[in-house]
Design an enzyme around this catalytic site. Structure first.
Site, PDB file in Angstrom:
ATOM      1  N   LYS A 124       0.285  -1.233   0.045  1.00 26.37           N
ATOM      2  CA  LYS A 124      -0.461   0.013  -0.438  1.00 26.37           C
ATOM      3  C   LYS A 124       0.673   1.574   0.171  1.00 26.37           C
ATOM      4  O   LYS A 124       2.270   1.384   0.785  1.00 26.37           O
ATOM      5  CB  LYS A 124      -1.241   0.224   1.722  1.00 26.37           C
ATOM      6  CG  LYS A 124      -2.133   1.026   0.827  1.00 26.37           C
ATOM      7  CD  LYS A 124      -3.250   0.110   0.433  1.00 26.37           C
ATOM      8  CE  LYS A 124      -4.575   0.712   0.271  1.00 26.37           C
ATOM      9  NZ  LYS A 124      -5.353  -0.167   0.223  1.00 26.37           N
ATOM     10  N   ASP A 164      -6.882   4.074  -4.923  1.00 27.09           N
ATOM     11  CA  ASP A 164      -7.657   4.172  -2.691  1.00 27.09           C
ATOM     12  C   ASP A 164      -8.224   5.657  -3.343  1.00 27.09           C
ATOM     13  O   ASP A 164      -8.292   5.935  -4.210  1.00 27.09           O
ATOM     14  CB  ASP A 164      -6.245   4.069  -2.131  1.00 27.09           C
ATOM     15  CG  ASP A 164      -6.967   3.112  -0.941  1.00 27.09           C
ATOM     16  OD1 ASP A 164      -7.668   1.520  -1.113  1.00 27.09           O
ATOM     17  OD2 ASP A 164      -7.641   3.857  -0.465  1.00 27.09           O
TER      18      ASP A 164
HETATM   19  O1  2IT Z   1      -8.095  -1.929  -1.474  1.00 23.28           O
HETATM   20  C1  2IT Z   1      -7.758  -2.180  -2.210  1.00 23.28           C
HETATM   21  O2  2IT Z   1      -8.323  -3.413  -2.499  1.00 23.28           O
HETATM   22  C2  2IT Z   1      -7.544  -0.776  -3.711  1.00 23.28           C
HETATM   23  N1  2IT Z   1      -7.274   0.006  -3.196  1.00 23.28           N
HETATM   24  C3  2IT Z   1      -7.245  -2.100  -5.102  1.00 23.28           C
HETATM   25  C4  2IT Z   1      -5.825  -2.686  -4.708  1.00 23.28           C
HETATM   26  C5  2IT Z   1      -4.916  -2.853  -6.529  1.00 23.28           C
HETATM   27  O3  2IT Z   1      -3.867  -2.643  -6.756  1.00 23.28           O
HETATM   28  O4  2IT Z   1      -6.396  -2.730  -7.531  1.00 23.28           O
END
Ligand code: 2IT
Length: 445
Positions: A124, A164
């Site tokens: 993240k 996100d």
């Molecule tokens: O919380 C999540 O799964 C996302 N923000 C998407 C992450 C992604 O790599 O598509």
């Protein structure tokens, strides 16, 4: 393994990292029993290793605003675990972003990605940058500056970010544009890209659609039909938009959405043009839902309140962490809620989840319910690696299959002796077993 002992050590090492500690505790409580049946995990210190991120990059993000003033934000990328595949997870731009929040999200992402059946590790990233009220040019300069640092640890087989909160198609475009320039490659190392340059059709809808497919399975387990059900949704961003759209298509009536300013109650249902209006509200950059009630006078705006006080059949928190607490859970249960599908990451507090489970209200945790988003990102990575393009039907069909597989794993590990399905336990154990086994086979590293 004793959860309390591990948690004490972790709290001493990372004092005050509230959200991260909350996410770890939830997973450890779920897996404790199974873990203790595997002495080989204990011997390899899997728990002690799995709770710490592989590495964290923190950096300064300087940028120049439209007045010519220099601004400085904090930037992060937390590469949590790559036991089953390259690091994968979104980027959040919001003033509330801290390392604790990104560590909780990276930790959750690791198990969520394991559930999707695709080979993706967990990560993240983000910044405490506040997109509210910023011009397009400011957003672009900020994204470029963020990527100037972050690109050093990214790559198609290393780490692939996505969106996100505060990071949508526009931001992904700016981030990817700078990534390409810095790395001299067109490997698609961001997901949620525009369709013209390798983005997957249906990625914007995928989190909300996938959540509704998962919800449908949860209702099936209880012999219930989604048709005719009323739903309270919170949030009004990309995820809420997709969930409202699919739930409506499936015959349910969504009666609420919300923002930081309060919630909207629309007894007629938020369908069609009203659903599309959510995009306009979001694009205004003001981060408020109040204008909905001015535009649609049959609806009502409740300032400063959350939608969980409305009597509905189903609740779908789609906004942010800890947006539904024990008091809210009590109100929903008292009002006869039949099912809660958590779409936001850790949208419910631990006390709220305990309350739902104690009262035998089926509760689907975010890491399972919202996994359709990252799963469709995984499909985008596959399309980019193969230099091909799948149609909306193909992507939707794969998303359906994945959500069905995610649900099946949760039921397999979550069914209790009395028949009640504890989806929290199911999701945590299924995700954990996959990552733990992968780590075990790869030795101490
Ligand atoms: O919380 C999540 O799964 C996302 N923000 C998407 C992450 C992604 O790599 O598509």
């Amino acid at each position: 393994m004793k959860t309390d002992v591990i948690m004490q050590a972790l709290e001493a090492k990372h004092p005050g990292e509230k959200e991260y500690l909350q996410a770890v505790r939830e997973v450890l409580l779920s897996v404790e029993e199974v873990y203790n049946q595997h002495p080989e995990f204990e011997k390899a210190k899997i728990i002690e290793r799995i709770v710490e991120p592989d590495r964290i990059l923190t950096f300064r993000v300087p940028w120049v605003d439209d007045k010519g003033e220099v601004q400085v934000n904090l930037g992060y990328r937390v590469q949590f675990n790559n036991a089953i595949g390259p690091y994968k997870g979104g980027v959040r731009f919001h003033p509330s972003v801290t390392l604790s929040i990104l560590k909780f999200l990276g930790f959750e992402q690791t198990f969520k990605n394991a559930l999707t059946t695709l080979p993706m590790g967990g990560a993240k990233g983000g910044s405490d940058f506040a997109p509210r009220g910023k011009s397009d040019a400011e957003i672009m300069r900020f994204c470029q500056s963020w990527m100037l640092e972050a690109h050093k640890i990214l790559g198609p087989d290393m780490d692939v970010p996505a969106g996100d909160i505060g990071v949508g198609g526009r931001e992904v475009g700016y981030l990817y544009g700078m990534y390409k320039k810095l790395t001299h490659e067109c490997t698609g190392t961001m997901t949620g890209k525009g369709r013209e340059f390798g983005g997957s059709i249906l990625r914007p809808e995928a989190t909300g659609y996938g959540a509704c497919y998962y919800l449908k399975h949860m209702l099936d387990d209880q012999g219930l039909d989604i048709k005719g059900k009323t739903i309270a949704v919170s949030g009004f961003g990309n995820v809420a938009w997709g969930a409202v759209q699919k739930a409506t298509q499936l015959g349910a009536k969504v009666v609420t959405i919300s923002g930081p300013d309060g919630y909207i109650y629309d007894p007629e249902g938020i369908s069609g043009e009203k659903n599309e209006y959510m995009l306009e509200l979001r694009a205004s950059g003001n981060d408020i839902v109040a204008p909905y009630a001015e535009r649609y006078p049959n609806s009502q705006f409740f300032p400063g309140k959350k939608p969980w006080e409305v009597k509905v059949d189903i609740a779908m928190p789609c906004a942010t962490q800890n947006e539904l607490n024990e008091e809210d859970a009590k109100m929903l249960v008292a009002n006869g809620v039949q099912c809660v599908a958590e779409v936001s990451n850790m949208g419910c507090t631990a006390e709220a989840i305990d309350y739902f489970i104690e009262h035998r209200t089926p509760f689907g945790p975010g890491k399972a319910v919202n996994s359709g988003g990252v799963a469709t990102s995984g499909l985008e990575m596959t399309q980019n690696a193969m230099h091909i393009y799948w149609t909306a039907e193909e992507v939707d069909q794969k998303l359906h299959q994945i959500m069905s597989d995610v649900h099946e794993q949760c039921v397999k590990y979550g069914r209790q002796p009395d028949g009640f399905i504890n989806y929290v336990k199911g999701a945590n154990i299924a995700g954990f077993m996959k990552v733990a086994n992968a780590m075990l086979q790869q030795g101490v590293c």
